[in-house]
Design a protein around this motif. Structure first.
Motif, PDB file in Angstrom:
ATOM      1  N   PHE A 294      46.135  26.415  48.181  1.00  0.00           N
ATOM      2  CA  PHE A 294      46.533  27.288  47.074  1.00  0.00           C
ATOM      3  C   PHE A 294      46.179  28.729  47.413  1.00  0.00           C
ATOM      4  CE2 PHE A 294      46.346  29.565  43.106  1.00  0.00           C
ATOM      5  CZ  PHE A 294      47.406  29.030  42.387  1.00  0.00           C
ATOM      6  N   ALA A 295      47.171  29.611  47.319  1.00  0.00           N
ATOM      7  CA  ALA A 295      46.967  31.018  47.681  1.00  0.00           C
ATOM      8  C   ALA A 295      46.886  31.890  46.437  1.00  0.00           C
ATOM      9  CB  ALA A 295      48.120  31.484  48.571  1.00  0.00           C
ATOM     10  N   HIS A 296      45.798  32.629  46.321  1.00  0.00           N
ATOM     11  CA  HIS A 296      45.673  33.584  45.206  1.00  0.00           C
ATOM     12  C   HIS A 296      46.259  34.924  45.637  1.00  0.00           C
ATOM     13  CE1 HIS A 296      42.380  35.695  47.239  1.00  0.00           C
ATOM     14  NE2 HIS A 296      41.883  34.505  47.535  1.00  0.00           N
ATOM     15  N   GLY A 297      46.436  35.814  44.665  1.00  0.00           N
ATOM     16  CA  GLY A 297      47.007  37.128  44.967  1.00  0.00           C
ATOM     17  C   GLY A 297      45.950  38.147  45.351  1.00  0.00           C
ATOM     18  N   PHE A 298      46.389  39.396  45.430  1.00  0.00           N
ATOM     19  CA  PHE A 298      45.488  40.503  45.759  1.00  0.00           C
ATOM     20  C   PHE A 298      44.985  41.150  44.470  1.00  0.00           C
ATOM     21  CE2 PHE A 298      48.254  41.037  49.726  1.00  0.00           C
ATOM     22  CZ  PHE A 298      47.374  40.318  50.506  1.00  0.00           C
ATOM     23  N   LEU A 299      43.829  41.761  44.558  1.00  0.00           N
ATOM     24  CA  LEU A 299      43.313  42.546  43.439  1.00  0.00           C
ATOM     25  C   LEU A 299      43.656  44.007  43.703  1.00  0.00           C
ATOM     26  CD1 LEU A 299      39.734  41.181  42.791  1.00  0.00           C
ATOM     27  CD2 LEU A 299      41.828  40.695  41.537  1.00  0.00           C
ATOM     28  N   LYS A 302      43.296  49.557  39.711  1.00  0.00           N
ATOM     29  CA  LYS A 302      44.219  50.330  38.871  1.00  0.00           C
ATOM     30  C   LYS A 302      45.619  50.301  39.481  1.00  0.00           C
ATOM     31  CE  LYS A 302      40.790  53.395  36.869  1.00  0.00           C
ATOM     32  NZ  LYS A 302      40.207  54.720  36.860  1.00  0.00           N
ATOM     33  N   GLY A 303      46.000  49.150  40.060  1.00  0.00           N
ATOM     34  CA  GLY A 303      47.365  49.017  40.568  1.00  0.00           C
ATOM     35  C   GLY A 303      47.551  49.355  42.038  1.00  0.00           C
ATOM     36  N   GLU A 304      46.510  49.839  42.734  1.00  0.00           N
ATOM     37  CA  GLU A 304      46.663  50.134  44.168  1.00  0.00           C
ATOM     38  C   GLU A 304      45.990  49.058  44.990  1.00  0.00           C
ATOM     39  OE1 GLU A 304      46.277  53.723  45.964  1.00  0.00           O
ATOM     40  OE2 GLU A 304      46.712  54.971  44.225  1.00  0.00           O
ATOM     41  N   LYS A 305      46.665  48.582  46.055  1.00  0.00           N
ATOM     42  CA  LYS A 305      46.034  47.588  46.913  1.00  0.00           C
ATOM     43  C   LYS A 305      44.840  48.257  47.605  1.00  0.00           C
ATOM     44  CE  LYS A 305      47.020  44.224  50.506  1.00  0.00           C
ATOM     45  NZ  LYS A 305      46.272  44.636  51.665  1.00  0.00           N
ATOM     46  N   MET A 306      43.743  47.513  47.707  1.00  0.00           N
ATOM     47  CA  MET A 306      42.558  48.109  48.306  1.00  0.00           C
ATOM     48  C   MET A 306      42.711  48.227  49.810  1.00  0.00           C
ATOM     49  SD  MET A 306      39.431  46.407  46.440  1.00  0.00           S
ATOM     50  CE  MET A 306      39.948  44.860  47.062  1.00  0.00           C
ATOM     51  N   SER A 307      42.314  49.356  50.339  1.00  0.00           N
ATOM     52  CA  SER A 307      42.214  49.436  51.792  1.00  0.00           C
ATOM     53  C   SER A 307      41.069  50.382  52.104  1.00  0.00           C
ATOM     54  CB  SER A 307      43.505  49.953  52.405  1.00  0.00           C
ATOM     55  OG  SER A 307      43.574  51.348  52.252  1.00  0.00           O
ATOM     56  N   LYS A 308      40.444  50.173  53.258  1.00  0.00           N
ATOM     57  CA  LYS A 308      39.281  50.995  53.598  1.00  0.00           C
ATOM     58  C   LYS A 308      39.689  52.467  53.641  1.00  0.00           C
ATOM     59  CE  LYS A 308      36.505  47.581  56.062  1.00  0.00           C
ATOM     60  NZ  LYS A 308      37.339  46.548  56.663  1.00  0.00           N
ATOM     61  N   ASP A 341      49.077  38.668  41.851  1.00  0.00           N
ATOM     62  CA  ASP A 341      48.254  39.859  42.036  1.00  0.00           C
ATOM     63  C   ASP A 341      47.694  40.265  40.678  1.00  0.00           C
ATOM     64  OD1 ASP A 341      48.962  39.843  44.651  1.00  0.00           O
ATOM     65  OD2 ASP A 341      50.344  41.541  44.553  1.00  0.00           O
ATOM     66  N   GLY A 342      46.561  40.938  40.694  1.00  0.00           N
ATOM     67  CA  GLY A 342      45.968  41.388  39.435  1.00  0.00           C
ATOM     68  C   GLY A 342      45.431  42.792  39.590  1.00  0.00           C
ATOM     69  N   SER A 343      45.319  43.481  38.473  1.00  0.00           N
ATOM     70  CA  SER A 343      44.830  44.848  38.507  1.00  0.00           C
ATOM     71  C   SER A 343      43.521  44.923  37.736  1.00  0.00           C
ATOM     72  CB  SER A 343      45.884  45.742  37.859  1.00  0.00           C
ATOM     73  OG  SER A 343      45.456  47.074  37.950  1.00  0.00           O
ATOM     74  N   SER A 345      40.218  47.783  36.353  1.00  0.00           N
ATOM     75  CA  SER A 345      39.646  49.128  36.259  1.00  0.00           C
ATOM     76  C   SER A 345      38.373  48.985  35.433  1.00  0.00           C
ATOM     77  CB  SER A 345      40.616  50.057  35.541  1.00  0.00           C
ATOM     78  OG  SER A 345      40.794  49.594  34.211  1.00  0.00           O
ATOM     79  N   GLU A 346      37.538  49.986  35.491  1.00  0.00           N
ATOM     80  CA  GLU A 346      36.293  49.921  34.709  1.00  0.00           C
ATOM     81  C   GLU A 346      36.601  49.775  33.220  1.00  0.00           C
ATOM     82  OE1 GLU A 346      33.055  52.524  35.516  1.00  0.00           O
ATOM     83  OE2 GLU A 346      33.533  52.642  37.646  1.00  0.00           O
ATOM     84  N   GLU A 347      37.650  50.489  32.762  1.00  0.00           N
ATOM     85  CA  GLU A 347      37.997  50.439  31.334  1.00  0.00           C
ATOM     86  C   GLU A 347      38.396  49.016  30.942  1.00  0.00           C
ATOM     87  OE1 GLU A 347      38.370  54.105  33.259  1.00  0.00           O
ATOM     88  OE2 GLU A 347      39.829  52.511  33.543  1.00  0.00           O
ATOM     89  N   ALA A 348      39.211  48.384  31.796  1.00  0.00           N
ATOM     90  CA  ALA A 348      39.701  47.032  31.471  1.00  0.00           C
ATOM     91  C   ALA A 348      38.546  46.040  31.416  1.00  0.00           C
ATOM     92  CB  ALA A 348      40.737  46.587  32.503  1.00  0.00           C
ATOM     93  N   ILE A 349      37.588  46.181  32.336  1.00  0.00           N
ATOM     94  CA  ILE A 349      36.442  45.259  32.340  1.00  0.00           C
ATOM     95  C   ILE A 349      35.629  45.464  31.059  1.00  0.00           C
ATOM     96  CG2 ILE A 349      34.354  44.490  33.565  1.00  0.00           C
ATOM     97  CD1 ILE A 349      35.638  45.482  36.184  1.00  0.00           C
ATOM     98  N   GLY A 350      35.358  46.722  30.722  1.00  0.00           N
ATOM     99  CA  GLY A 350      34.583  47.030  29.520  1.00  0.00           C
ATOM    100  C   GLY A 350      35.250  46.490  28.266  1.00  0.00           C
ATOM    101  N   THR A 351      36.574  46.653  28.175  1.00  0.00           N
ATOM    102  CA  THR A 351      37.318  46.192  26.994  1.00  0.00           C
ATOM    103  C   THR A 351      37.214  44.685  26.830  1.00  0.00           C
ATOM    104  OG1 THR A 351      38.845  48.021  27.282  1.00  0.00           O
ATOM    105  CG2 THR A 351      39.618  46.195  25.930  1.00  0.00           C
ATOM    106  N   ARG A 352      37.386  43.949  27.941  1.00  0.00           N
ATOM    107  CA  ARG A 352      37.312  42.480  27.869  1.00  0.00           C
ATOM    108  C   ARG A 352      35.919  41.999  27.493  1.00  0.00           C
ATOM    109  NH1 ARG A 352      41.229  38.982  27.728  1.00  0.00           N
ATOM    110  NH2 ARG A 352      42.934  39.505  29.060  1.00  0.00           N
ATOM    111  N   ILE A 353      34.901  42.650  28.058  1.00  0.00           N
ATOM    112  CA  ILE A 353      33.518  42.253  27.746  1.00  0.00           C
ATOM    113  C   ILE A 353      33.307  42.357  26.235  1.00  0.00           C
ATOM    114  CG2 ILE A 353      31.086  42.976  27.928  1.00  0.00           C
ATOM    115  CD1 ILE A 353      31.693  43.793  30.854  1.00  0.00           C
ATOM    116  N   ASN A 354      33.759  43.475  25.668  1.00  0.00           N
ATOM    117  CA  ASN A 354      33.522  43.689  24.238  1.00  0.00           C
ATOM    118  C   ASN A 354      34.377  42.785  23.363  1.00  0.00           C
ATOM    119  OD1 ASN A 354      31.506  45.497  24.717  1.00  0.00           O
ATOM    120  ND2 ASN A 354      32.834  47.293  24.632  1.00  0.00           N
ATOM    121  N   SER A 355      35.673  42.657  23.694  1.00  0.00           N
ATOM    122  CA  SER A 355      36.537  41.881  22.790  1.00  0.00           C
ATOM    123  C   SER A 355      36.278  40.380  22.897  1.00  0.00           C
ATOM    124  CB  SER A 355      38.010  42.196  23.054  1.00  0.00           C
ATOM    125  OG  SER A 355      38.366  41.727  24.334  1.00  0.00           O
TER     126      SER A 355
END
Length: 519
Positions: A294-299, A302-308, A341-343, A345-355
């Motif tokens: 099973f293959a998961h997507g990329f994180l 904020k919508g940009e694929k991570m690269s060094k 794939d999923g996106s 951001s700090e805001e999204a994490i904070g919102t989910r924690i609270n809600s």
């Protein structure tokens, strides 16, 4: 209670990480998700073996080590240590951590090579082709493109170079029809569906024999009877999954019962290696094939694929220190549809924690249990006659095991969590509509029943949240005084109902609200 729990072995793996750099959030995501699946099966009574590790050979490692002025082994030791530390930080429950530099793995890789050779599937020739050092992969000319900067790039956007050397080859071309038949006979072998379609069309387009040894570098496992060649990294890397079971050394050994693996969890960029090369190698060696890849997507940050080079490689350590471990585990498992794939951001994490956590299950547990402690002598109240609303509420909680089990069997982690959280919201509505604080004056026995039903739902939610947030769910179970031996899935439903009269302590908040730091 749904179907009887299944005591058979369950073997689950992550891909092994390439330690030429530090772990990033993509590595952490794969480990957290695989850990949640392993923990779910353990709680459901399966005999689980969960493996992760590091893939330490190859040209990239040798080049990185040389640039740092250390040996490849020193680099492997240092960075493999970082991946092991990450597994501890993330509270991963892996039963083993495999390193491909270990003697047990050299032995297993030689064994599988010999089995493929005995089957007539390995021959010596010379190789010329486009090779991407960064991907450790060869590409057909039509998969590469010459860009304006004068450099030729492969399909993952990595530079390729023309390589010519003597090499051993694996007769992959002989396995095209066998692989296609396997995909057809086992529709669940590759997931999700879009990855399956991608692999089938790649195999249908024709398979060329695969170069499986290199002579231009020596950091790898030596080819049996020809030490001037080292095994191409994928023969070595893929074999790790069988190494850890000891199956090749002793098919009756203590861990041999775990092979074949139930599921290999990998990133979608390495699906070809796992769903084409690996089953072909195993068929050649006459070994059982894994049941599912099973293959998961990329994180995407904020919508940009991570690269060094973009500088947005988020260090999992910083994320966990900032938000809390279970909060980070919960966010990635709930927010991202597993397989897509999923996106984040700090805001999204904070919102989910609270809600979902602070205002959701955290608040529900605090409100209902504080009322019990204050108004019911600090003990679980008696459960009086149940109304239709009470019965409906308990039925929703009781039904969760069957639905989450089905979702987890399909790797729909996000859906399993969503259904658990939906019951939390439903219980909030139940609690508000029953108004136990008003019943306190008018009908204290009825208040007790409402509080009992609510606390019982909290207990079941806490049991089901354990795979995803082990430590926090454990604290919720402490709040409802669930005994240590009543925390597995057999304690769900009517079998494990709360016992009236059990003393409770005043609840401490398990999920504090997240407040973003002032910028």
């Amino acid at each position: 209670m749904a179907a009887m729990t299944d005591k058979t072995p369950f073997y689950i793996t992550t891909a092994i990480s390439y330690p030429n750099g530090k772990p990033h959030i993509g590595h952490a995501y794969e480990l957290i998700a695989t850990d949640a699946m392993a923990r779910f099966q353990r709680l459901d009574g399966r005999d689980v073996f969960f493996l992760t590790g590091t893939d330490e050979h190859g040209q990239k490692m040798q080049q990185t080590a040389r640039a740092e002025g250390i040996t490849a082994q020193e680099l492997a030791d240092r960075n493999s240590g970082e991946f092991q530390a990450m597994a501890q930080l993330l509270n991963a429950s892996n039963d083993d951590f495999i390193r491909t530099t270990e003697p047990r793995h050299h032995e297993a890789s030689s064994d599988i090579w010999k089995l493929m050779a005995e089957n007539g599937d390995i021959y010596k020739d010379s190789y010329a082709g486009w090779y991407a050092v960064r991907d450790e992969a060869y590409y057909q000319e039509n998969e590469t493109e010459l860009r304006a900067d004068g450099v030729r790039y492969g399909p993952q956007g990595t530079p390729v170079e023309w390589v010519e050397e003597e090499s051993y080859f694996f007769r992959l071309s002989e396995y095209q029809d066998k692989l296609l038949k396997h995909y057809e006979d086992n529709p669940d072998f590759i997931g999700p569906a879009e990855r399956r379609n991608e692999v089938v069309s790649f195999v249908k387009s024709g398979l060329k024999d695969l170069s499986i040894s290199r002579t231009t570098f020596d950091w790898g496992i030596k080819v049996p009877n020809d030490p001037s060649h080292v095994m191409y990294v994928w023969v070595d890397a893929l074999t790790n999954y069988i190494t850890a079971t000891g199956y090749l050394q002793d098919p009756n050994g203590p861990r041999a019962k775990y092979w074949p693996a139930d599921i290999h969890v990998i990133g979608k960029d390495i699906i070809r290696f796992h769903a084409v090369y690996w089953p072909a190698f195993l068929m050649s060696a006459r070994l059982p094939l894994p049941k599912r890849v099973f293959a998961h997507g990329f994180l995407l940050n904020k919508g940009e694929k991570m690269s060094k080079s973009l500088g947005n490689v988020v260090d999992p350590v910083n994320l966990v220190n900032h938000f809390g471990l279970d909060q980070v585990r919960y966010f990635f498992l709930r927010e991202v549809s597993f397989g897509q794939d999923g996106s984040y951001s700090e805001e999204a994490i904070g919102t989910r924690i609270n809600s979902d956590l602070a205002n959701g299950i955290g608040n529900l547990a605090s409100r209902s249990l504080s009322m019990i402690v204050k108004n019911c002598d600090g003990k679980i109240p008696e459960c009086g006659p149940l109304t239709d609303e009470d019965k409906a509420m308990l039925a929703q909680a009781d039904a969760l095991l069957a639905s989450t089990r089905e979702d987890m069997d399909k790797q729909m982690i996000h859906r399993a969590l969503a259904s658990i959280i939906a019951v939390v919201s439903e219980t909030d509505r139940y609690f508000a509509s029953q108004e136990p604080w008003a019943l306190k004056k008018t009908d204290p026995a009825r208040m007790g029943t409402v509080l009992y039903v609510t606390a019982e739902v909290v207990r079941q939610i806490a049991i089901l949240l354990q795979p995803f947030m082990p430590e926090s769910a454990g604290k919720l179970l402490d709040l409802v005084a669930a005994p240590a031996d009543k925390r597995g899935f057999t304690a769900l439903g009517e079998a494990g109902r709360l016992v009236p009269g059990t003393p409770l302590e005043a609840p401490k908040p398990v999920f504090p609200r997240y407040l973003a730091p002032e910028t």
